[in-house]
Design an enzyme around this catalytic site. Structure first.
Site, PDB file in Angstrom:
ATOM      1  N   ASP A 232       0.880  -1.157   0.000  1.00  0.00           N
ATOM      2  CA  ASP A 232       0.000   0.000   0.000  1.00  0.00           C
ATOM      3  C   ASP A 232       0.928   1.220   0.000  1.00  0.00           C
ATOM      4  OD1 ASP A 232      -2.056   1.794   0.050  1.00  0.00           O
ATOM      5  OD2 ASP A 232      -3.135   0.867   1.714  1.00  0.00           O
TER       6      ASP A 232
HETATM    7  C1  BGC Z   1      -4.943   3.418   0.005  1.00  0.00           C
HETATM    8  C2  BGC Z   1      -5.052   2.420  -1.131  1.00  0.00           C
HETATM    9  C3  BGC Z   1      -4.861   3.125  -2.441  1.00  0.00           C
HETATM   10  C4  BGC Z   1      -3.512   3.828  -2.435  1.00  0.00           C
HETATM   11  C5  BGC Z   1      -3.193   4.583  -3.710  1.00  0.00           C
HETATM   12  C6  BGC Z   1      -3.689   4.247  -0.078  1.00  0.00           C
HETATM   13  O1  BGC Z   1      -3.732   5.281   0.832  1.00  0.00           O
HETATM   14  O2  BGC Z   1      -4.989   2.728   1.225  1.00  0.00           O
HETATM   15  O3  BGC Z   1      -6.300   1.786  -1.107  1.00  0.00           O
HETATM   16  O4  BGC Z   1      -4.950   2.228  -3.508  1.00  0.00           O
HETATM   17  O5  BGC Z   1      -3.503   4.767  -1.367  1.00  0.00           O
HETATM   18  O6  BGC Z   1      -3.983   5.717  -3.826  1.00  0.00           O
END
Ligand code: BGC
Length: 763
Positions: A232
């Site tokens: 993530d």
């Molecule tokens: C989120 C993810 C997301 C990623 C990219 C993170 O903060 O938890 O779900 O895909 O950001 O935007």
């Protein structure tokens, strides 16, 4: 590209190039290696639309992204219980990605809804892992049918936003397997997502991003995952440990900092270069899978996809209550009340935020109908009771034949990044509903929210439609359901408790500091409310229709089976009403007797069918071992205990309409070794061990004979004595004898019992 070809490219890369390949070039791209012709590839959020950022990247949904189509969020799509629909929605998303040159769309998100408070519940499917994993499977298959990857996320036990980057989800093995891992398992095995996104948090002390048990032992070795694992955004703690554990791609860029650590670790012999090569191979495999299957002809037809979003919304809206008020007549005077009637809340805040190319409000969709009036009723910027707005709304409601109040949660009440602190709707909206209902008996409430809310007015209104965060076409879908042009067919994918403190995680959510104990164990959602026989506001699986369905002729193809067999269950469903409609047939399995604590019943099958008035269809389910099993922590495997299981067919988890019983015989013998603290009662139950107890039991008889206690007290005392004997650890008989029994002698008997069992298991 074949594995050999990939290996050939990797053999030409320098150590520095390989390390660099394992982190993003920027916020959204993997790196190119120009001298070897390796292309960059783009990934984008996800999960319910395309958030492609052309300019400045961010993971909070702050900077602009291209105009796109916002589909209903996961809380709604799960409520559709419609696999085919989710497949089609996935195809549409895949097509959009092809048109926009996006190799992977970041979703779906299958985290379990442990508490109604989780700020991101709107992005998650369900409190039930089977439903979550089935719906995810369909969406993934749909996207990937267009040769675009998905990233099932957030792996795993990321069930709250509070301290999400440092919290430690402490979960026992059985709960992890049956609930939190299970939400991913089916989708990983059956849909083969191209990528998996690990979560921010720790699990039992180890960050997901460096958790070998998760990323390698379970994900790859057990489930057969063959894509790349991406962090993530910002989830990497120790990059080198991450590579070792199976985290291939770090996102976004670490601007070379972590790449250098990888290089250093290889040079110092702390990281095997072959492990790094494997990570690079997994990343390039997916990059090329996309590049080699590019569809240059694909177009992003936003208007067409808007229609798809509307279709999905129609099946994601749950009719919670209907005291004969719905559908409304198209010609009656009706007051539409509430700011959300003009400006629906159709999506949540954060990384999934879509820059919608257009949004249909309910008011837009009744623009041509002179019989519809409007009053704002409240403002959603701040929770302030505005008497003037309420008075206007009350007047509009009084003057009409019926009132429809569009209410729910404003953006400030739920979002990625923080959790809710209560389950209430804004006071100004509750007050509005209360006042309107006082003057207008024909009041309907339409809700726009991503997670359950308390409804203090539930008995004061005649109809309630849960529209969730229904995407940009929610207005059209809602109006069509209100007027009966579409028959509602969604069912709740989560329980609506009466109040927050009823929720099983209430005492432990959101943890103490970074420590979050999952003490409710497997009793999440309906598994808990059922076990405690509690009243709920609306149960899991509940959802009404404008027609009625009758169930008959339930059949099992056998009454007895081994856990290695498959059980076929069939039931006839008839549309007994006057309108065509869709029904979700739900199948639950209940273990009638078990030595472990199990939920009363668990969802193990569902099918959505469409029936014309008077039409009957036969629905068939296949149940195999997993449908009856619990996760046995001695075996570290799924296990079925021999015994009877009820197969329940329901219209909801609380409305079981027919049931039958099957006897399942286990093919796996589970034997816990006997020891000095095993009770006499447990040994007595075991025909193999019982004979070895003779001497011990004789001794016990002697105690009974010598004893005067309880004499003349009758059956109750005898029962008591028997029970006390049953609970006696074997070692305790020494204390009640005349010195003829020793620990050594006892251990001898126990060794013989264990040996006898060991040889019988090998027979
Ligand atoms: C989120 C993810 C997301 C990623 C990219 C993170 O903060 O938890 O779900 O895909 O950001 O935007």
């Amino acid at each position: 590209m074949t594995a050999e070809q990939l290996k050939e490219i990797i053999s030409q890369m320098t150590l520095e190039e390989k390390a660099a390949m394992c982190s993003g070039d920027d916020f959204w791209h993997t790196k190119a290696v120009e001298r070897l012709g390796v292309p960059r590839s783009m990934v984008s959020d996800g999960p319910h639309g395309l958030r492609k950022q052309d300019q400045s990247g961010d993971h909070l949904g702050i900077n602009d992204s291209i105009k796109a189509v916002c589909f209903p969020t996961a809380c709604g799509t799960a409520a559709s219980f419609n696999r085919d629909l989710l497949y089609s929605m996935g195809q549409t998303l895949g097509q959009e990605c092809q048109a926009e040159d996006v190799s992977v769309i970041l979703g779906p998100a299958v985290n379990i809804k442990r508490s109604p408070l989780c700020g991101r519940n709107f992005e998650y499917y369900s409190e039930d892992p089977y439903l979550a994993t089935e719906i995810a499977t369909s969406q993934i298959k749909g996207v990937q049918s267009k040769h675009v990857g998905t990233s099932i996320k957030h792996f795993m036990a990321n069930n709250q936003e509070t301290r999400r980057m440092s919290s430690d989800s402490r979960i026992d093995e059985r709960t992890m397997r049956e609930i939190y891992l299970a939400a991913f398992e089916g989708a990983v095995k059956n849909a083969k997502p191209w990528t998996v996104m690990c979560s921010y948090n720790r699990i039992n002390g180890t960050y997901a991003a460096e958790n070998k048990q998760l990323l390698t032992d379970i994900l790859r070795d057990e489930w057969g995952f063959d894509g790349y694992v991406v962090s993530d955004w910002g989830a990497v703690n120790d990059r080198v440990e991450g590579v070792k554990a199976g985290l291939d791609l770090e996102m976004p860029a670490s601007y070379g900092v972590n790449d250098a650590l990888i290089v250093k670790a290889v040079k110092e012999g702390r990281l095997d270069e072959a492990v790094l090569d494997k990570a690079v191979e997994r990343i390039l495999n997916i990059v090329y899978r996309f590049v080699e299957n590019r569809d240059e002809t694909a177009v992003f037809d936003r208007d067409k996809d808007h229609e798809m979003a509307r279709k999905v919304a129609e099946e994601s809206i749950v009719l919670l209550k209907n005291d004969g008020i719905l559908p409304l007549s198209e010609t009656d005077e009706i007051a539409f009340i509430g700011k959300f009637a003009k400006k629906p809340r159709f999506q949540g805040g954060g990384s999934s935020h879509i820059n919608s190319h257009k949004v249909d409000s309910a008011m837009d969709m009744v623009a041509g109908m002179a019989n519809i009036t409007y009053a704002q009723g409240y403002d959603d910027a701040e929770d302030v009771i505005d008497e003037k707005l309420i008075a206007e709304a009350v007047e509009a409601a009084k003057a009409a034949k019926a009132a429809v109040i569009f209410a729910g949660l404003p953006d400030a009440f739920e979002s990625e990044g923080f959790d809710r602190t209560h389950m209430r709707m804004p006071d100004c909206q509750n007050k509005l509903i209360e006042e309107v209902a006082k003057v207008q008996p024909n009041t309907v409430v339409v809700l726009h929210n991503g997670s359950p809310v308390e409804m203090p007015w539930v008995n004061d209104v005649k109809g309630i439609l849960e529209a969730y965060l229904g995407g940009q076409a929610v207005g059209g879908a809602t109006v069509d359901i209100l007027f009966g042009r579409v028959n509602p067919s969604a069912k709740l994918a989560e329980t609506f408790p009466l109040k927050l403190s009823d929720n099983p995680s209430y005492l432990y959510y959101i943890g103490e500091g970074d420590v979050v104990e999952y003490k409710e164990g497997v009793f999440v959602g309906y598994r808990y409310y059922d076990k405690k026989n509690m009243d709920v506001l609306f149960p899991f699986g509940h959802g009404l229709s404008y027609t009625t369905f009758a169930y008959s002729n339930m059949k099992l193809d056998k009454e007895k089976m081994y856990d290695t067999d498959t059980l076929t269950v069939s039931v006839d469903v008839t549309n007994t009403g006057k309108m065509a409609g869709k029904e979700v047939v739900q199948l639950y399995v209940a273990d009638k007797e078990s030595t472990v604590l199990r939920p009363v019943k668990e969802l193990k099958g569902f099918t959505k069918i469409e029936l014309m008035p008077g039409e009957t269809k036969t629905v068939t389910f296949s149940l195999s071992k997993r449908a009856f099993a619990y996760f046995n922590t001695d075996l570290h495997d799924w296990h079925v205990e021999s015994g009877e299981f009820d197969i329940l067919i329901g219209q909801s988890s609380r409305n079981i309409v027919c049931q039958k019983t099957v006897y399942v015989e286990s093919t796996v013998e589970v034997f816990k070794k006997y020891h000095l603290n095993t009770t006499i009662g447990d040994i007595m139950k075991d025909p193999l061990a019982k004979p070895f107890l003779k001497d011990i039991l004789d001794a016990c008889t002697m105690i009974e004979e010598n004893s005067t206690e309880g004499e003349g007290l009758g059956a109750a005392a005898e029962e008591m004595q028997e029970a006390m004997m049953g609970y006696l650890p074997v070692r305790a008989v020494i204390s009640f004898m005349d010195g003829t029994m020793t620990h050594e002698k006892l251990q001898g008997y126990i060794d013989q019992m264990n040996a006898c069992h060991a040889s019988s298991m090998h027979d």
